[in-house]
Motif scaffolding. Structure first.
Motif, PDB file in Angstrom:
ATOM      1  N   HIS A 533       0.826  -1.209   0.000  1.00  0.00           N
ATOM      2  CA  HIS A 533       0.000   0.000   0.000  1.00  0.00           C
ATOM      3  C   HIS A 533       0.860   1.259   0.000  1.00  0.00           C
ATOM      4  O   HIS A 533       0.631   2.192  -0.768  1.00  0.00           O
ATOM      5  CB  HIS A 533      -0.907  -0.031   1.236  1.00  0.00           C
ATOM      6  CG  HIS A 533      -1.854   1.110   1.257  1.00  0.00           C
ATOM      7  ND1 HIS A 533      -1.616   2.251   2.017  1.00  0.00           N
ATOM      8  CD2 HIS A 533      -3.021   1.315   0.622  1.00  0.00           C
ATOM      9  CE1 HIS A 533      -2.610   3.083   1.832  1.00  0.00           C
ATOM     10  NE2 HIS A 533      -3.495   2.547   0.984  1.00  0.00           N
ATOM     11  N   ALA A 537       1.774   4.782  -3.090  1.00  0.00           N
ATOM     12  CA  ALA A 537       1.753   6.254  -3.103  1.00  0.00           C
ATOM     13  C   ALA A 537       2.906   6.842  -3.927  1.00  0.00           C
ATOM     14  O   ALA A 537       2.670   7.615  -4.860  1.00  0.00           O
ATOM     15  CB  ALA A 537       1.755   6.752  -1.675  1.00  0.00           C
ATOM     16  N   ARG A 540       2.402   6.008  -7.482  1.00  0.00           N
ATOM     17  CA  ARG A 540       1.404   6.884  -8.095  1.00  0.00           C
ATOM     18  C   ARG A 540       2.027   8.225  -8.481  1.00  0.00           C
ATOM     19  O   ARG A 540       1.781   8.762  -9.559  1.00  0.00           O
ATOM     20  CB  ARG A 540       0.253   7.087  -7.120  1.00  0.00           C
ATOM     21  CG  ARG A 540      -0.997   7.546  -7.760  1.00  0.00           C
ATOM     22  CD  ARG A 540      -2.210   7.351  -6.890  1.00  0.00           C
ATOM     23  NE  ARG A 540      -1.941   7.741  -5.515  1.00  0.00           N
ATOM     24  CZ  ARG A 540      -1.993   6.906  -4.481  1.00  0.00           C
ATOM     25  NH1 ARG A 540      -2.312   5.607  -4.667  1.00  0.00           N
ATOM     26  NH2 ARG A 540      -1.726   7.312  -3.257  1.00  0.00           N
ATOM     27  N   SER A 541       2.857   8.700  -7.582  1.00  0.00           N
ATOM     28  CA  SER A 541       3.505   9.978  -7.877  1.00  0.00           C
ATOM     29  C   SER A 541       4.375   9.859  -9.113  1.00  0.00           C
ATOM     30  O   SER A 541       4.310  10.676 -10.027  1.00  0.00           O
ATOM     31  CB  SER A 541       4.370  10.406  -6.684  1.00  0.00           C
ATOM     32  OG  SER A 541       3.560  10.520  -5.551  1.00  0.00           O
ATOM     33  N   PHE A 545       3.261  11.820 -12.306  1.00  0.00           N
ATOM     34  CA  PHE A 545       4.061  12.933 -12.848  1.00  0.00           C
ATOM     35  C   PHE A 545       4.665  12.564 -14.184  1.00  0.00           C
ATOM     36  O   PHE A 545       4.830  13.411 -15.056  1.00  0.00           O
ATOM     37  CB  PHE A 545       5.142  13.356 -11.839  1.00  0.00           C
ATOM     38  CG  PHE A 545       4.532  14.032 -10.628  1.00  0.00           C
ATOM     39  CD1 PHE A 545       3.821  15.233 -10.774  1.00  0.00           C
ATOM     40  CD2 PHE A 545       4.625  13.473  -9.365  1.00  0.00           C
ATOM     41  CE1 PHE A 545       3.251  15.835  -9.676  1.00  0.00           C
ATOM     42  CE2 PHE A 545       4.059  14.074  -8.276  1.00  0.00           C
ATOM     43  CZ  PHE A 545       3.349  15.277  -8.417  1.00  0.00           C
ATOM     44  N   ILE A 548       2.175  13.360 -16.644  1.00  0.00           N
ATOM     45  CA  ILE A 548       2.069  14.806 -16.874  1.00  0.00           C
ATOM     46  C   ILE A 548       3.194  15.262 -17.799  1.00  0.00           C
ATOM     47  O   ILE A 548       2.971  15.994 -18.768  1.00  0.00           O
ATOM     48  CB  ILE A 548       2.099  15.564 -15.529  1.00  0.00           C
ATOM     49  CG1 ILE A 548       0.794  15.269 -14.768  1.00  0.00           C
ATOM     50  CG2 ILE A 548       2.245  17.093 -15.758  1.00  0.00           C
ATOM     51  CD1 ILE A 548       0.788  15.735 -13.337  1.00  0.00           C
TER      52      ILE A 548
ATOM     53  N   ASN B  13      -0.228  13.362   1.681  1.00  0.00           N
ATOM     54  CA  ASN B  13       0.877  13.196   0.729  1.00  0.00           C
ATOM     55  C   ASN B  13       0.865  14.379  -0.248  1.00  0.00           C
ATOM     56  O   ASN B  13      -0.024  14.511  -1.089  1.00  0.00           O
ATOM     57  CB  ASN B  13       0.659  11.875  -0.032  1.00  0.00           C
ATOM     58  CG  ASN B  13       1.836  11.545  -0.965  1.00  0.00           C
ATOM     59  OD1 ASN B  13       2.577  12.439  -1.403  1.00  0.00           O
ATOM     60  ND2 ASN B  13       1.980  10.274  -1.265  1.00  0.00           N
ATOM     61  N   MET B  15       2.539  15.054  -2.840  1.00  0.00           N
ATOM     62  CA  MET B  15       2.576  14.723  -4.267  1.00  0.00           C
ATOM     63  C   MET B  15       1.184  14.365  -4.786  1.00  0.00           C
ATOM     64  O   MET B  15       0.808  14.722  -5.889  1.00  0.00           O
ATOM     65  CB  MET B  15       3.522  13.547  -4.506  1.00  0.00           C
ATOM     66  CG  MET B  15       4.960  13.926  -4.210  1.00  0.00           C
ATOM     67  SD  MET B  15       6.055  12.968  -5.232  1.00  0.00           S
ATOM     68  CE  MET B  15       7.603  13.334  -4.476  1.00  0.00           C
ATOM     69  N   ASP B  16       0.443  13.575  -3.920  1.00  0.00           N
ATOM     70  CA  ASP B  16      -0.931  13.249  -4.299  1.00  0.00           C
ATOM     71  C   ASP B  16      -1.765  14.525  -4.401  1.00  0.00           C
ATOM     72  O   ASP B  16      -2.588  14.679  -5.307  1.00  0.00           O
ATOM     73  CB  ASP B  16      -1.543  12.305  -3.263  1.00  0.00           C
ATOM     74  CG  ASP B  16      -1.220  10.837  -3.569  1.00  0.00           C
ATOM     75  OD1 ASP B  16      -0.479  10.594  -4.561  1.00  0.00           O
ATOM     76  OD2 ASP B  16      -1.688   9.935  -2.821  1.00  0.00           O
ATOM     77  N   GLU B  18      -0.716  17.444  -5.154  1.00  0.00           N
ATOM     78  CA  GLU B  18      -0.349  18.141  -6.391  1.00  0.00           C
ATOM     79  C   GLU B  18      -1.017  17.515  -7.619  1.00  0.00           C
ATOM     80  O   GLU B  18      -1.538  18.197  -8.485  1.00  0.00           O
ATOM     81  CB  GLU B  18       1.173  18.085  -6.556  1.00  0.00           C
ATOM     82  CG  GLU B  18       1.703  19.210  -7.432  1.00  0.00           C
ATOM     83  CD  GLU B  18       3.227  19.203  -7.513  1.00  0.00           C
ATOM     84  OE1 GLU B  18       3.762  19.527  -8.574  1.00  0.00           O
ATOM     85  OE2 GLU B  18       3.863  18.820  -6.475  1.00  0.00           O
ATOM     86  N   LEU B  19      -1.013  16.108  -7.611  1.00  0.00           N
ATOM     87  CA  LEU B  19      -1.608  15.397  -8.748  1.00  0.00           C
ATOM     88  C   LEU B  19      -3.113  15.686  -8.839  1.00  0.00           C
ATOM     89  O   LEU B  19      -3.653  15.919  -9.917  1.00  0.00           O
ATOM     90  CB  LEU B  19      -1.391  13.893  -8.597  1.00  0.00           C
ATOM     91  CG  LEU B  19      -0.025  13.355  -9.019  1.00  0.00           C
ATOM     92  CD1 LEU B  19       0.106  11.886  -8.616  1.00  0.00           C
ATOM     93  CD2 LEU B  19       0.156  13.502 -10.531  1.00  0.00           C
ATOM     94  N   LYS B  69      -5.506   6.918   5.119  1.00  0.00           N
ATOM     95  CA  LYS B  69      -4.266   6.643   5.854  1.00  0.00           C
ATOM     96  C   LYS B  69      -3.497   7.939   6.058  1.00  0.00           C
ATOM     97  O   LYS B  69      -2.855   8.452   5.139  1.00  0.00           O
ATOM     98  CB  LYS B  69      -3.424   5.651   5.070  1.00  0.00           C
ATOM     99  CG  LYS B  69      -4.119   4.308   4.893  1.00  0.00           C
ATOM    100  CD  LYS B  69      -3.249   3.186   5.367  1.00  0.00           C
ATOM    101  CE  LYS B  69      -3.933   1.845   5.505  1.00  0.00           C
ATOM    102  NZ  LYS B  69      -5.327   1.719   5.258  1.00  0.00           N
ATOM    103  N   THR B  97      -8.895   6.988  -1.565  1.00  0.00           N
ATOM    104  CA  THR B  97      -7.775   6.302  -0.885  1.00  0.00           C
ATOM    105  C   THR B  97      -7.116   5.323  -1.830  1.00  0.00           C
ATOM    106  O   THR B  97      -7.674   4.961  -2.877  1.00  0.00           O
ATOM    107  CB  THR B  97      -8.317   5.544   0.344  1.00  0.00           C
ATOM    108  OG1 THR B  97      -7.275   4.790   0.943  1.00  0.00           O
ATOM    109  CG2 THR B  97      -9.440   4.593  -0.030  1.00  0.00           C
TER     110      THR B  97
END
Lengths: 747, 147
Positions: A533, A537, A540-541, A545, A548, B13, B15-16, B18-19, B69, B97
């Motif tokens: 999990h 994160a 995903r970043s 990005f 993008i 987060n 970065m999340d 920002e996304l 989380k 999430t």
């Protein structure tokens, strides 16, 4: 082996009898032949008691010819008619018969009747020691006296055919008789005149003389006859005795024991008799044993042993104690042989310095006995070590017997009484008595092997566990005896209890450890979940990005930059799949599992729908059986399993070959077997197990993309549902994945 | 078209954040997005506490996008507090999430979450999600009456 040998008592009696017979024989022989010494000899004494006078007749006693000659002379002197007749009426001797009788009276039937009448009268009135006279109807006198030998009436002495001198002879009567009976008158009267006349006194003396004479002659004759008969009988007896003696000798020589009669005057041993087996027994000969004392020197070569034995023998003789004269199982060494064992019996001959010795070899019996003793000892020792005893109960006598082992187990003395069939139950603790009684009854009545374990209190008060095993002996269908083993199993019972305790402890520890492992497993799954999990994160970043950049700034990158950038995008996608699979895998253990009826047809349908895109893309053909059963499990997991397996079947196809997937099902009692067969690239045998391990991959991402988690997840899902999986495959020849699932419980 | 709805994005987060913000921008949705960096800040914002006491400056959002989380007060707690507060209980809360966990899903709905969305990995999908949220929750959906 020893059964054929006579007992000592038999032997002793036989020898005594022999001696007695010999003594009697010698006495008889001495009496008859020695002349100067005639102990006990008399006619009618013990020696001739066997002669039976009744069997004798007169003719056999007296010499008829000699008597005839004597009586002829007597007749010449006295002119008296005489006759000796036996009881049968046979004439033994006859002289001087008168013509008047022989030529006239006895020739005419009527006068002859008078003669007979006279004979009968005399016969009726005979008296021993006396004479009877009778005037016959023919007119003459007849006189008879009986002849006795001993007290036996053997015959009659007869005279007659005369007239007494004191009587008047009337010739007229005789003339009339001649006329009446048709006798020639002249010659009849001449015969009458020749009839002698005697005084009554003369007749009396004559008769006394005849009686005495005949009695004496008969007596001597009888004696001779008796003597002759006795001699004959003695000859027969002697012959019988000789036969008996050789029979006894044959018996003695064939006895399987040595028998000897010998002197006991120390120091020599002089033999008077020995049977054939005696020298054979000592491995020597009669000749070698002939010299006094040869017995010792010839038989026993070791001087020490010889002297030891000699001392023993002489001490035994001197003591006169029968026990000392009886040797049992004495070890001896014979010439050039191993040690043998003998038994011997020595019996002194009464009133003589002689000893009867019998010896026999008991080596075989002794060795057998010793072997038996050894075996018994071994058995007892084994029993002692194993704490095993033996027992038997006689149902007829109600008695019982134990081996030492059993006494040891119940801790009682070997001399203590053994409880029989009616008492043994009392030994056991009350709660086991019905078990013991039932087992014993089943053995006796139904021949069921007895085998029970029970507790008892020993004579010393110790509580022990024992095991009894028993069998029955039957006779005519009825149990007469039971026997078996008895074992102290207290140690085993203790050990069993300890094992049970250890097992309980072990089970507890296993439970604890399992719980710990489950906990650790859960923690690990939680960790995997959480890691996956958390990896998501940053991924995903990265991918967000990257996209993008891809959308807005790609043009500003040069060729190389774009290539690397594409690598980043690809890697992040792959990682996404990996994390997905990992999450799914870890979730298997976290998910609440249902146990429900799941239609296999529905699960396949869902799976095929899920995989519609790859199926379409590869033009794969999936063939399902017409009928599919219902399984017991979790529908999500079942679908997950089928998706994974079908996906693999579609994915791992040979380049340019259309995937052909055949599904088949087999229904068993409790399980359903599902086979998913493909025509794909196949799997080498060495990987058949490994492919179910997590992260195990056989191909590059470029060839067949994947994470190495799918089959591990399938295996785990099946384990959760109490199922199984295995693969049959060869490289290049397709694969068959076979899974086993629980069958639904149909009502 | 009425004024675009305002959004409270609760996300630790950056970065999340920002996304998501970028996605809204890319989708050309003119929503005003306020970002709370953790649960504590989110609750202060919603309850108008501390530096967010001024409702004119920090008005209540039309919708809350809530991550689960988070360090400290997590998304579940924030949701429970929102749904437990009389003044906030009708405020739509969309869980956004990365967790697909059953437990998370069940607990979220049990606590009154209005929707549960899993954060996609690719930005393209993010754009789709953002658009769908906007279309459904901010356009189609008829809000409950506010007190």
């Amino acid at each position: 082996m020893m059964a054929t040998k006579p007992t000592y008592q038999e032997l002793e009696q036989k020898i005594k009898k022999m001696e007695q017979e010999k003594l009697e024989y010698n006495m008889i022989k001495g009496a008859i032949f020695s002349g100067d010494d005639r102990p006990g000899y008399k006619i009618g004494s013990k020696v001739n008691r066997q002669i039976n006078i009744a069997e004798l007749d007169l003719a056999s006693i007296i010499n008829v010819e000699e008597i005839q000659s004597i009586m002829d002379d007597f007749c010449y002197l006295t002119h008296m008619t005489t006759a000796v007749l036996d009881l049968e009426g046979r004439v033994i001797e006859t002289t001087g018969w008168q013509d008047i009788c022989t030529k006239f009276h006895r020739t005419n039937p009527e006068t002859a009747r008078n003669c007979t009448e006279s004979d009968l009268f005399l016969a009726k009135n005979l008296k021993p020691g006396e004479y009877v006279d009778y005037k016959c109807k023919n007119g003459l006198w007849d006189v008879v006296t009986p002849l006795y030998v001993g007290n036996k009436h053997l015959g009659n002495i007869y005279t007659g055919q005369f007239f007494y001198d004191d009587e008047q002879i009337d010739e007229e009567i005789f003339i009339k008789q001649a006329e009446m009976y048709g006798f020639d008158k002249v010659s009849y009267l001449q015969a009458l005149r020749r009839v002698p006349r005697y005084s009554r006194k003369t007749v009396k003396h004559l008769m006394h003389f005849l009686v005495k004479f005949t009695t004496y002659v008969s007596g001597i004759s009888l004696l001779n006859t008796k003597l002759e008969k006795e001699i004959q009988e003695r000859r027969l007896a002697e012959k019988a005795h000789q036969e008996s003696e050789s029979f006894i000798k044959a018996v003695m020589d064939n006895l399987p024991i040595g028998v000897a009669v010998h002197s006991i005057e120390p120091p020599a041993v002089k033999f008077h008799y020995m049977n054939d087996n005696f020298p054979l027994f000592y491995r020597t000969t009669r000749e070698e044993l002939a010299d006094p004392d040869a017995f010792w020197t010839s038989i026993y070569q070791d001087p020490d042993f010889r002297e030891e034995l000699r001392k023993r023998v002489l001490d035994g003789y001197a003591s006169g104690d029968p026990a000392q004269l009886h040797w049992e199982d004495v070890p001896i060494t014979r010439k050039g042989e191993e040690t043998s064992f003998i038994s011997a019996q020595n019996v002194p001959v009464p009133n003589k310095p002689l000893m009867i010795s019998t010896v026999w070899d008991v080596t075989d019996r002794k060795l057998a006995e010793e072997a038996l003793k050894e075996r018994e000892k071994l058995l007892n020792e084994v029993g002692r070590i194993a704490k095993i005893g033996g027992w038997e109960m006689d149902l007829t006598t109600r008695m019982a017997r134990w081996t030492k082992g059993t006494y040891d187990i119940v801790e009682t003395g070997y001399d203590q009484p053994v409880p029989g069939p009616d008492e043994h139950i009392e030994y056991y603790l009350p709660q086991y008595r019905s078990l013991v009684a039932d087992s014993m009854q089943a053995l006796i009545e139904d021949d069921q092997l007895l085998d029970f374990e029970a507790q008892l209190r020993t004579a010393k008060g110790n509580m022990i566990w024992c095991r009894a095993i028993g069998r029955a002996i039957k006779k005519e269908g009825r149990c007469i005896k039971v026997y078996g083993t008895f074992q102290n199993i207290t140690d085993r019972k203790k050990a069993e209890e300890e094992i049970r305790e250890l097992n309980r402890d072990l089970e507890l520890r296993v439970c604890q450890r399992t719980a710990q492992l489950e906990e650790a497993n859960k923690e690990l799954e939680d960790f995997v979940y959480s890691i996956s999990h958390d990896l998501r994160a940053p991924l995903r970043s990265i991918s967000g990005f990257a996209e993008i950049i891809d959308r807005r700034h790609k043009a500003s990158l040069n060729e190389e930059g774009r290539h690397y950038f594409d690598n980043i995008v690809k890697a992040s996608r792959q990682m996404d799949v990996l994390i997905d699979d990992l999450l799914r895998f870890s979730r298997l253990g976290r998910k609440a599992i249902k146990s429900e009826n799941v239609s296999l047809a529905d699960a396949f349908k869902t799976a095929i729908e899920t995989l519609a895109e790859p199926i379409k893309k590869t033009d794969a053909r999936v063939r399902l059986p017409e009928q599919m059963p219902v399984i017991l499990g979790d529908s999500t997991l079942a679908t997950h399993i089928l998706i994974n397996l079908l996906e693999n079947a579609v994915k791992y196809h040979k380049p340019g070959v259309r995937p052909l997937i055949d599904i088949s099902v087999e229904i068993e009692d409790r399980y359903v077997r599902v086979s998913i067969a493909d025509n794909g690239i196949g799997i080498e045998k060495q990987y058949h197990e490994k492919i179910f391990n997590i992260f195990q991959r056989l191909h590059s991402q470029a060839d067949y993309p994947g994470t190495g988690i799918g089959l591990a997840a399938v295996k785990k899902a099946l384990q959760i549902m109490d199922g199984q999986i295995r693969v049959e495959s060869e490289l290049g020849k397709g694969s068959i994945f076979k899974i086993k699932l629980l069958k639904a419980i149909t009502t | 078209m009425i004024k675009p709805a305002s959004i409270l994005l609760v996300e630790d987060n950056p970065m999340d954040v920002e996304l998501i913000v970028d996605a809204f921008k890319e989708a050309r949705l003119g929503n005003k997005i306020h970002v709370a960096k953790n649960g504590k800040e989110a609750l202060e914002f919603l309850f108008g506490e501390g530096k967010f006491a001024d409702r004119k400056l920090y008005p209540l959002p039309d919708i809350v996008l809530l991550d689960l989380k988070m360090p400290g007060i997590d998304g579940h707690e924030v949701l429970r507090r929102i749904k437990g507060a009389e003044m906030l209980k009708r405020l739509p809360v969309i869980i956004l999430t990365s967790s697909r966990d059953e437990g998370d899903r069940a607990m979220s709905y049990d606590n009154g979450a209005n929707s549960y969305l899993v954060k996609p990995v690719s930005f393209g999908e993010f754009l789709i999600v953002v658009k769908q949220v906007s279309d459904y929750w901010l356009t189609l959906n008829v809000e409950p009456p506010m007190e």
